[in-house]
Design a protein around this motif. Structure first.
Motif, PDB file in Angstrom:
ATOM      1  N   THR A   1      88.105  11.043 -29.662  1.00 53.63           N
ATOM      2  CA  THR A   1      86.908  10.514 -29.021  1.00 53.63           C
ATOM      3  C   THR A   1      86.721   9.072 -29.458  1.00 53.63           C
ATOM      4  OG1 THR A   1      85.530  11.313 -30.831  1.00 53.63           O
ATOM      5  CG2 THR A   1      85.787  12.771 -28.946  1.00 53.63           C
ATOM      6  N   ALA A   2      86.333   8.268 -28.513  1.00 52.69           N
ATOM      7  CA  ALA A   2      86.098   6.861 -28.818  1.00 52.69           C
ATOM      8  C   ALA A   2      84.642   6.688 -29.249  1.00 52.69           C
ATOM      9  CB  ALA A   2      86.384   5.999 -27.594  1.00 52.69           C
ATOM     10  N   GLN A   3      84.447   5.896 -30.274  1.00 52.12           N
ATOM     11  CA  GLN A   3      83.098   5.616 -30.740  1.00 52.12           C
ATOM     12  C   GLN A   3      82.859   4.107 -30.660  1.00 52.12           C
ATOM     13  OE1 GLN A   3      82.863   7.084 -34.693  1.00 52.12           O
ATOM     14  NE2 GLN A   3      82.913   9.238 -34.103  1.00 52.12           N
ATOM     15  N   ALA A   4      81.604   3.767 -30.427  1.00 50.95           N
ATOM     16  CA  ALA A   4      81.251   2.348 -30.387  1.00 50.95           C
ATOM     17  C   ALA A   4      81.414   1.771 -31.802  1.00 50.95           C
ATOM     18  CB  ALA A   4      79.816   2.181 -29.909  1.00 50.95           C
TER      19      ALA A   4
END
Length: 57
Positions: free
Chosen positions: A48-51
């Motif tokens: 998952t990509a996180q800011a």
């Protein structure tokens, strides 16, 4: 038995031992790689990509 023949037999025995150890090690390494690949196929990895977080002071 003359010394030259004894040296040759000892050298041949050492080479045979090293070759046998190498083959066993190579077989074990390939078996471990195959097992790891099978295991990796069974467990899906979710990414998952996180800011990005601002740096903390």
């Amino acid at each position: 038995m003359d010394p030259a023949t004894a040296k040759t037999l000892v050298s041949a025995a050492l080479v045979a031992g090293i070759a046998a150890f190498s083959l066993v090690s190579l077989k074990a390494m390939l078996a471990q790689i195959a097992e790891d690949l099978r295991e990796a196929r069974r467990v899906p990895v979710r990414v998952t990509a996180q800011a990005p977080r601002p740096p903390e002071a």
